[in-house]
Design a protein around this motif. Structure first.
Motif, PDB file in Angstrom:
ATOM      1  N   VAL A  21      -1.976   2.109  14.092  1.00 18.07           N
ATOM      2  CA  VAL A  21      -2.343   3.151  13.139  1.00 18.07           C
ATOM      3  C   VAL A  21      -3.763   3.631  13.441  1.00 18.07           C
ATOM      4  O   VAL A  21      -4.630   2.838  13.813  1.00 18.07           O
ATOM      5  CB  VAL A  21      -2.265   2.592  11.689  1.00 18.07           C
ATOM      6  N   SER A  31      -7.469   4.305  12.970  1.00 19.20           N
ATOM      7  CA  SER A  31      -8.393   3.554  12.110  1.00 19.20           C
ATOM      8  C   SER A  31      -9.798   4.123  12.227  1.00 19.20           C
ATOM      9  O   SER A  31     -10.248   4.509  13.314  1.00 19.20           O
ATOM     10  CB  SER A  31      -8.411   2.067  12.503  1.00 19.20           C
ATOM     11  N   VAL A  61      -6.126   4.227   8.421  1.00 21.73           N
ATOM     12  CA  VAL A  61      -6.831   3.164   7.714  1.00 21.73           C
ATOM     13  C   VAL A  61      -8.331   3.419   7.836  1.00 21.73           C
ATOM     14  O   VAL A  61      -8.841   3.662   8.942  1.00 21.73           O
ATOM     15  CB  VAL A  61      -6.495   1.774   8.307  1.00 21.73           C
ATOM     16  N   LEU A 121       0.808  -1.208   0.000  1.00 23.12           N
ATOM     17  CA  LEU A 121       0.000   0.000   0.000  1.00 23.12           C
ATOM     18  C   LEU A 121       0.848   1.267   0.000  1.00 23.12           C
ATOM     19  O   LEU A 121       0.344   2.340  -0.267  1.00 23.12           O
ATOM     20  CB  LEU A 121      -0.919   0.008   1.229  1.00 23.12           C
ATOM     21  N   ASN A 171       3.211   4.204   1.971  1.00 25.96           N
ATOM     22  CA  ASN A 171       3.039   4.909   3.241  1.00 25.96           C
ATOM     23  C   ASN A 171       1.596   5.353   3.420  1.00 25.96           C
ATOM     24  O   ASN A 171       0.918   5.736   2.466  1.00 25.96           O
ATOM     25  CB  ASN A 171       3.965   6.133   3.281  1.00 25.96           C
ATOM     26  N   TYR A 172       1.133   5.308   4.642  1.00 31.14           N
ATOM     27  CA  TYR A 172      -0.227   5.762   4.934  1.00 31.14           C
ATOM     28  C   TYR A 172      -0.271   6.283   6.369  1.00 31.14           C
ATOM     29  O   TYR A 172       0.539   5.907   7.222  1.00 31.14           O
ATOM     30  CB  TYR A 172      -1.241   4.630   4.749  1.00 31.14           C
ATOM     31  N   ASP A 173      -1.224   7.195   6.611  1.00 31.59           N
ATOM     32  CA  ASP A 173      -1.364   7.820   7.925  1.00 31.59           C
ATOM     33  C   ASP A 173      -2.552   7.274   8.708  1.00 31.59           C
ATOM     34  O   ASP A 173      -2.624   7.457   9.929  1.00 31.59           O
ATOM     35  CB  ASP A 173      -1.532   9.337   7.772  1.00 31.59           C
TER      36      ASP A 173
END
Length: 307
Positions: free
Chosen positions: A174, A176, A8, A2, A4-6
């Motif tokens: 993370v 969510s 979900v 996926l 990098n992500y901050d």
């Protein structure tokens, strides 16, 4: 995969427990284990291994005995008593798989050939995973046997509770956001929190304009209704066509029946037509290739219809 992500965002989050259970569970088939032994033999032969068998004969014999010991019912839960009676059979299979994994790792290969080295590692890992799956135990693991569409026995296992796993690998790592129309029960999120391990989440129930009391009916099919799966699928289609007219009558003639394929739709229409003719109902309208505009025009120009 996926990147990098901050955060979900999980839509249809009421299904996350089912998906997590499926991901953490295992389905073992005798064909899968024997396919692995064949791959090991082929690999060992290409490497001119002195012991080309690598323990595959022992695994093939052990898995044959183990699968013969599995219950013959279409679906059966594995009790502690059953495992106690068949402990030696499965202990032999587990030991033979681990021995094969060890022997695979001892096959001499050209360490300059990354592809061959990787292949050896993969085969050994698969053998070890089969052994781990068979030996993993505890009060949170349930095992059962079911039949696949070809009537072969499948040994299944799954955790009873995925909350700790989800909390360890997702919620605690993370931010969510879980979205669904059916996360709360009577406006309370406590049940889903306990099932998926959510630690003190911030919740918001925005409600719905849908009046369930006036706009919805709940239908429970008879307990004898076949399961829409595998060998029972044809029987289920027949049974659903028998029960559907009652639901159509409850809807005063208007109904939208969704099918998973064109062939299933054609079969449903064929099964329903005699019953609808006896009731004097309009014939079903089906349009596999119709545009949404045509469907909308048809539904507005005619009395309630079966689509």
């Amino acid at each position: 995969m996926l990147g990098n992500y901050d955060a979900v965002i999980i839509d249809e989050a009421h299904e996350i427990e089912e998906y997590a259970t499926s991901a953490l569970g295992d389905d073992l088939r005798i064909t899968g284990i024997k396919r692995l032994t064949t791959e090991v033999l082929n690999f060992a032969g290409k490497q001119d291994a002195s012991d080309r068998d690598c323990g595959t004969s022992a695994v093939n014999d052990a898995v044959t005995f183990a699968w013969a010991a599995l219950p013959d019912q279409e679906r059966a839960t594995m009790t502690l008593g059953w495992f106690a009676q068949n402990f030696e059979v499965f202990a032999t299979l587990i030991e033979s798989l681990r021995d094969m994994a060890k022997k695979i790792g001892q096959i001499e290969v050209d360490y300059m050939d990354d592809k061959v080295v990787g292949r050896r590692t993969l085969l050994a890992t698969r053998a070890s995973k089969y052994a781990d799956t068979l030996s993993t135990s505890g009060p949170e693991i349930v095992r059962w046997v079911e039949r696949d569409p070809r009537n072969n026995k499948v040994l299944c296992s799954a955790p009873l509770n995925v909350g700790d796993w989800l909390n360890a690998w997702l919620w605690s790592r993370v931010p969510s956001i879980l979205v669904s129309a059916t996360l709360s029960v009577g406006g309370d999120f406590e049940y889903v929190q306990s099932r998926i391990g959510l630690p003190e989440p911030t919740t918001l129930n925005v409600g719905t304009p849908f009046d369930f009391n006036k706009q919805a009916l709940l239908y429970l099919p008879p307990a004898s209704t076949p399961i829409p799966k595998g060998a029972s699928m044809n029987a289920w289609r027949t049974a659903s066509a028998v029960q559907a007219p009652e639901l159509i009558d409850a809807a005063k003639g208007g109904a939208l029946i969704l099918c998973t394929s064109t062939s299933a739709m054609v079969e449903m229409e064929s099964n329903l037509r005699p019953s609808l003719d006896r009731r004097g109902s309009p014939p079903p309208f089906q349009a596999p290739a119709a545009s949404s505009r045509r469907l909308s025009a048809t539904s507005q120009a005619a009395p309630p219809r079966l689509l």
